[in-house]
Design a protein around this motif. Structure first.
Motif, PDB file in Angstrom:
ATOM      1  N   ILE A   7      -4.248  -4.325   2.466  1.00  0.00           N
ATOM      2  CA  ILE A   7      -4.608  -5.197   1.340  1.00  0.00           C
ATOM      3  C   ILE A   7      -6.110  -5.466   1.332  1.00  0.00           C
ATOM      4  O   ILE A   7      -6.758  -5.469   0.280  1.00  0.00           O
ATOM      5  CB  ILE A   7      -3.817  -6.510   1.411  1.00  0.00           C
ATOM      6  N   ALA A   8      -6.682  -5.676   2.527  1.00  0.00           N
ATOM      7  CA  ALA A   8      -8.121  -5.943   2.618  1.00  0.00           C
ATOM      8  C   ALA A   8      -8.930  -4.749   2.125  1.00  0.00           C
ATOM      9  O   ALA A   8      -9.893  -4.910   1.356  1.00  0.00           O
ATOM     10  CB  ALA A   8      -8.501  -6.274   4.062  1.00  0.00           C
ATOM     11  N   VAL A   9      -8.554  -3.546   2.530  1.00  0.00           N
ATOM     12  CA  VAL A   9      -9.297  -2.350   2.126  1.00  0.00           C
ATOM     13  C   VAL A   9      -9.176  -2.119   0.624  1.00  0.00           C
ATOM     14  O   VAL A   9     -10.171  -1.849  -0.058  1.00  0.00           O
ATOM     15  CB  VAL A   9      -8.797  -1.109   2.900  1.00  0.00           C
ATOM     16  N   VAL A  10      -7.975  -2.243   0.093  1.00  0.00           N
ATOM     17  CA  VAL A  10      -7.773  -2.038  -1.345  1.00  0.00           C
ATOM     18  C   VAL A  10      -8.534  -3.104  -2.139  1.00  0.00           C
ATOM     19  O   VAL A  10      -9.170  -2.803  -3.157  1.00  0.00           O
ATOM     20  CB  VAL A  10      -6.273  -2.048  -1.696  1.00  0.00           C
ATOM     21  N   GLY A  11      -8.496  -4.339  -1.661  1.00  0.00           N
ATOM     22  CA  GLY A  11      -9.219  -5.406  -2.348  1.00  0.00           C
ATOM     23  C   GLY A  11     -10.722  -5.164  -2.371  1.00  0.00           C
ATOM     24  O   GLY A  11     -11.376  -5.345  -3.406  1.00  0.00           O
ATOM     25  N   VAL A  12     -11.281  -4.736  -1.239  1.00  0.00           N
ATOM     26  CA  VAL A  12     -12.713  -4.453  -1.174  1.00  0.00           C
ATOM     27  C   VAL A  12     -13.044  -3.233  -2.039  1.00  0.00           C
ATOM     28  O   VAL A  12     -14.107  -3.171  -2.662  1.00  0.00           O
ATOM     29  CB  VAL A  12     -13.165  -4.245   0.290  1.00  0.00           C
ATOM     30  N   ALA A  13     -12.124  -2.260  -2.088  1.00  0.00           N
ATOM     31  CA  ALA A  13     -12.336  -1.087  -2.948  1.00  0.00           C
ATOM     32  C   ALA A  13     -12.431  -1.504  -4.412  1.00  0.00           C
ATOM     33  O   ALA A  13     -13.274  -1.009  -5.169  1.00  0.00           O
ATOM     34  CB  ALA A  13     -11.203  -0.081  -2.753  1.00  0.00           C
ATOM     35  N   PHE A  14     -11.566  -2.423  -4.817  1.00  0.00           N
ATOM     36  CA  PHE A  14     -11.621  -2.915  -6.200  1.00  0.00           C
ATOM     37  C   PHE A  14     -12.924  -3.656  -6.461  1.00  0.00           C
ATOM     38  O   PHE A  14     -13.522  -3.530  -7.540  1.00  0.00           O
ATOM     39  CB  PHE A  14     -10.426  -3.825  -6.494  1.00  0.00           C
ATOM     40  N   PHE A  15     -13.383  -4.440  -5.469  1.00  0.00           N
ATOM     41  CA  PHE A  15     -14.649  -5.150  -5.657  1.00  0.00           C
ATOM     42  C   PHE A  15     -15.811  -4.165  -5.739  1.00  0.00           C
ATOM     43  O   PHE A  15     -16.741  -4.360  -6.532  1.00  0.00           O
ATOM     44  CB  PHE A  15     -14.885  -6.146  -4.520  1.00  0.00           C
ATOM     45  N   PHE A  16     -15.765  -3.092  -4.941  1.00  0.00           N
ATOM     46  CA  PHE A  16     -16.794  -2.054  -5.048  1.00  0.00           C
ATOM     47  C   PHE A  16     -16.817  -1.475  -6.460  1.00  0.00           C
ATOM     48  O   PHE A  16     -17.883  -1.264  -7.046  1.00  0.00           O
ATOM     49  CB  PHE A  16     -16.558  -0.937  -4.038  1.00  0.00           C
ATOM     50  N   PRO A  73      -8.989   9.563   8.512  1.00  0.00           N
ATOM     51  CA  PRO A  73      -8.812   8.888   9.800  1.00  0.00           C
ATOM     52  C   PRO A  73      -7.418   8.295   9.915  1.00  0.00           C
ATOM     53  O   PRO A  73      -6.664   8.243   8.936  1.00  0.00           O
ATOM     54  CB  PRO A  73      -9.889   7.796   9.771  1.00  0.00           C
ATOM     55  N   THR A  74      -7.062   7.848  11.100  1.00  0.00           N
ATOM     56  CA  THR A  74      -5.709   7.348  11.321  1.00  0.00           C
ATOM     57  C   THR A  74      -5.740   5.940  11.900  1.00  0.00           C
ATOM     58  O   THR A  74      -6.733   5.507  12.477  1.00  0.00           O
ATOM     59  CB  THR A  74      -4.938   8.261  12.295  1.00  0.00           C
ATOM     60  N   GLY A  75      -4.622   5.242  11.718  1.00  0.00           N
ATOM     61  CA  GLY A  75      -4.412   3.961  12.362  1.00  0.00           C
ATOM     62  C   GLY A  75      -5.392   2.874  11.947  1.00  0.00           C
ATOM     63  O   GLY A  75      -6.032   2.924  10.896  1.00  0.00           O
ATOM     64  N   ASP A  76      -5.507   1.875  12.818  1.00  0.00           N
ATOM     65  CA  ASP A  76      -6.397   0.750  12.545  1.00  0.00           C
ATOM     66  C   ASP A  76      -7.851   1.183  12.457  1.00  0.00           C
ATOM     67  O   ASP A  76      -8.629   0.632  11.674  1.00  0.00           O
ATOM     68  CB  ASP A  76      -6.242  -0.297  13.648  1.00  0.00           C
ATOM     69  N   THR A  77      -8.208   2.194  13.261  1.00  0.00           N
ATOM     70  CA  THR A  77      -9.584   2.699  13.195  1.00  0.00           C
ATOM     71  C   THR A  77      -9.886   3.265  11.812  1.00  0.00           C
ATOM     72  O   THR A  77     -10.978   3.078  11.273  1.00  0.00           O
ATOM     73  CB  THR A  77      -9.815   3.784  14.268  1.00  0.00           C
ATOM     74  N   GLY A  78      -8.915   3.974  11.251  1.00  0.00           N
ATOM     75  CA  GLY A  78      -9.092   4.538   9.918  1.00  0.00           C
ATOM     76  C   GLY A  78      -9.320   3.468   8.875  1.00  0.00           C
ATOM     77  O   GLY A  78     -10.191   3.594   8.003  1.00  0.00           O
ATOM     78  N   MET A  79      -8.555   2.381   8.946  1.00  0.00           N
ATOM     79  CA  MET A  79      -8.741   1.285   7.992  1.00  0.00           C
ATOM     80  C   MET A  79     -10.111   0.632   8.180  1.00  0.00           C
ATOM     81  O   MET A  79     -10.775   0.266   7.203  1.00  0.00           O
ATOM     82  CB  MET A  79      -7.635   0.248   8.169  1.00  0.00           C
TER      83      MET A  79
END
Length: 332
Positions: A7-16, A73-79
């Motif tokens: 959710i955090a990544v998608v939200g920041v992507a939308f803000f970008f 990338p994979t896992g938490d590192t990928g996010m």
């Protein structure tokens, strides 16, 4: 996979995407506003609608972003890598917006992706970076500069016997169409770049398989955020493009917009290359303006803009790497 990270990544992507809209809205409408072909609010509304429509015209650029620049990338590192890449791009967008510098949101994103990937130990597809980013970054402004110059020469020759005042009135009307084409191309290019990032996040989280079609909700969301950002406007950058480089007249504005939009459609549909709308329209403005006389272009302003282009990717990469190291302490 932690749903909060997705959710955090998608939200920041939308803000970008939103910052991309207000940062790059000037690309589509600065020339039309500066020549008084359109009022600022009418131009922004038109650009927002056309941005929304353009986002649904294709998906080639999105696939290039999601699969052709860094290995998924994979896992938490990928996010953490995706989050850091987006924050690096947003930071550069806000800095250049504040100073009124028409830099490339696209290259800020690509720089952020490369910087975060290197910091996170993820492989960068250097052949894709060179073929899909670096070469188009160099070639597209040259094509825009030469194309704008040649198109304007053709206009001068074709309308050499026309009444100057009537011709300018007609080109103001024509600019409505060329600005719309520019905004449509901007939506086609820039909304897809964020779609590619969101798709990568969905693949990493296991909600989608690599190579699956882009979900409709992703297209609608990215297109909507780009349109909202566009309507918010980017007045600082608009002044730079519309007035500081050269005082444009309607035929020059039409020539620049027609050239830039053509370049973007070709690169999107034929080469599926994510080019910078900022680079193309700025160089096309310089080319069209140079037909008046070479000194009519304020080359000092142009030089500062071009220098900004070259530092965009390294600057965004550095910020993204720093953000990754910080975020990785929490997601690692």
């Amino acid at each position: 996979m932690d749903m909060a990270a997705l959710i955090a990544v998608v939200g920041v992507a939308f803000f970008f995407t939103y910052t991309n809209g207000f940062h790059d809205s000037a690309n589509a409408i600065a020339t039309s506003v500066s020549t008084r072909a359109l009022t600022p609010r009418a131009a922004l509304a038109m650009a927002a609608v056309m941005n929304l429509a353009g986002a649904f015209l294709g998906s080639g650029v999105a696939h290039t972003v999601s699969q052709g620049i860094i290995e998924t990338p994979t896992g938490d590192t990928g996010m953490a890598i995706l989050f850091a890449a987006l924050v690096g791009a947003i930071a550069w967008n806000l800095v250049t917006w504040y100073f009124g510098l028409p830099s490339s949101s696209s290259h800020a994103l690509f720089g952020g992706m490369v910087g975060a990937a290197l910091a996170g130990g993820t492989e960068v597809i250097w052949s894709g970076v060179v073929d899909k980013i670096v070469i188009p970054m160099v070639v597209s402004p040259v094509v825009g500069l030469v194309g704008g110059f040649l198109v304007m020469l053709a206009i001068l020759w074709l309308f050499r016997r026309a009444n100057p005042h009537r011709a300018k009135r007609n080109f103001r009307v024509a600019q409505t169409a060329s600005a719309a084409a520019m905004a449509l191309a901007h939506g086609l290019q820039d909304a897809q770049k964020t779609m590619g990032i969101v798709v990568m996040a969905l693949v990493i989280s296991g909600h989608q398989d690599q190579g699956d079609p882009i979900p409709v909700w992703v297209k609608i969301s990215c297109a909507t955020m780009l349109s909202l950002g566009t309507y918010a406007g980017g007045w600082r950058i608009m002044r730079t493009l519309g007035r500081k480089i050269i005082e444009l007249d309607p035929p020059q504005g039409f020539a620049a917009e027609a050239t830039a939009s053509t370049v973007m459609y070709i690169t999107s549909f034929v080469f599926k290359a994510p080019i910078s709308t900022t680079h193309v329209i700025t160089s096309a403005i310089m080319g069209a303006g140079a037909t008046k006389r070479i000194r009519a272009v304020r080359w000092g302003v142009a030089k500062n803009i071009v220098l900004g282009w070259f530092i965009t990717m390294p600057a965004a990469a550095l910020v993204a790497a720093l953000v990754f190291w910080f975020v990785h302490l929490f997601w690692g």
